[in-house]
Design a protein around this motif. Sequence first.
Motif, PDB file in Angstrom:
ATOM      1  N   THR A   1      80.221 -92.980 -84.708  1.00 60.10           N
ATOM      2  CA  THR A   1      80.876 -91.916 -85.615  1.00 60.10           C
ATOM      3  C   THR A   1      81.657 -90.921 -84.543  1.00 60.10           C
ATOM      4  O   THR A   1      82.860 -90.605 -84.656  1.00 60.10           O
ATOM      5  CB  THR A   1      79.746 -91.084 -85.830  1.00 60.10           C
TER       6      THR A   1
ATOM      7  N   LYS B   1      88.465 -86.682 -92.896  1.00 59.65           N
ATOM      8  CA  LYS B   1      87.667 -86.827 -91.603  1.00 59.65           C
ATOM      9  C   LYS B   1      86.223 -86.779 -91.901  1.00 59.65           C
ATOM     10  O   LYS B   1      85.525 -87.508 -91.434  1.00 59.65           O
ATOM     11  CB  LYS B   1      88.142 -85.786 -90.615  1.00 59.65           C
ATOM     12  N   HIS B   2      85.790 -85.469 -92.520  1.00 51.77           N
ATOM     13  CA  HIS B   2      84.235 -85.422 -92.588  1.00 51.77           C
ATOM     14  C   HIS B   2      83.670 -86.497 -93.665  1.00 51.77           C
ATOM     15  O   HIS B   2      82.899 -86.916 -93.219  1.00 51.77           O
ATOM     16  CB  HIS B   2      84.096 -83.993 -93.268  1.00 51.77           C
TER      17      HIS B   2
ATOM     18  N   ASP C   1      80.906 -89.145 -92.047  1.00 57.87           N
ATOM     19  CA  ASP C   1      79.612 -89.158 -92.649  1.00 57.87           C
ATOM     20  C   ASP C   1      79.230 -90.498 -93.135  1.00 57.87           C
ATOM     21  O   ASP C   1      78.173 -90.882 -92.823  1.00 57.87           O
ATOM     22  CB  ASP C   1      79.626 -88.179 -93.971  1.00 57.87           C
TER      23      ASP C   1
ATOM     24  N   GLU D   1      85.548 -90.159 -84.470  1.00 56.66           N
ATOM     25  CA  GLU D   1      86.009 -88.985 -84.147  1.00 56.66           C
ATOM     26  C   GLU D   1      87.241 -88.461 -83.446  1.00 56.66           C
ATOM     27  O   GLU D   1      87.958 -87.681 -83.471  1.00 56.66           O
ATOM     28  CB  GLU D   1      85.073 -87.605 -84.057  1.00 56.66           C
TER      29      GLU D   1
END
Length: 197
Positions: A92, A76-77, A81, A96
């Motif tokens: 973004t 996910k991160h 990013d 999410e």
Amino acid sequence: MGTITGKLPAHVDIFEGYSVHLRFAGKKFHKKSLRNGDGFMPDMLVKLYQLPESDPVRKQLSANGIEIRRAIAPEKHLVLDWIKERFGEGWTSECEVAFTNQPVSCYIAVQNQKMVGFACYDATCRNFFGPMGVEESARVHGIGKGLLLASLHAMHAIGYGYAIIGSAGPTEFYSKVVHATIIEDSSPGIYRGMLKR
């Protein structure tokens, strides 16, 4: 897909606020006055029960070392990013939300263990496809087509008969690949009154 504010997605060039040049799969499309005054594009409708097969596209991508697969939670991160750096905060935020779904409703394109594209569904609204973005240098392999078909087939598999492409940018691309049609008077649609920075 949401409005385009702040940093523009890499695939969109705006000229004088009303002309749009769109680049997908190495091709350039032009649409005059596609956006309304708020910067939104029309929504499009797709018949999920008449989708082209995705296997030929996946095989072609695989021959070029590109894999289309569902993202997983530990990524996910990295995914967020990557999207923020290339396409901004709005997309973004939508992605999410896709990571909160089970299964995750985000597909990614991977080449040499690096992300080169993404597509989400059931993010801003249920039954909505988008956003989708592909690395500018990787837009000649059909990655957008692969991500689109993977996502729409996943939507059909969970029971949707139709999908809505929210604030669709490259309308010619969607019409050609999945025979999507513009939904009249759909701009700004669900994005009406959205907060701006």
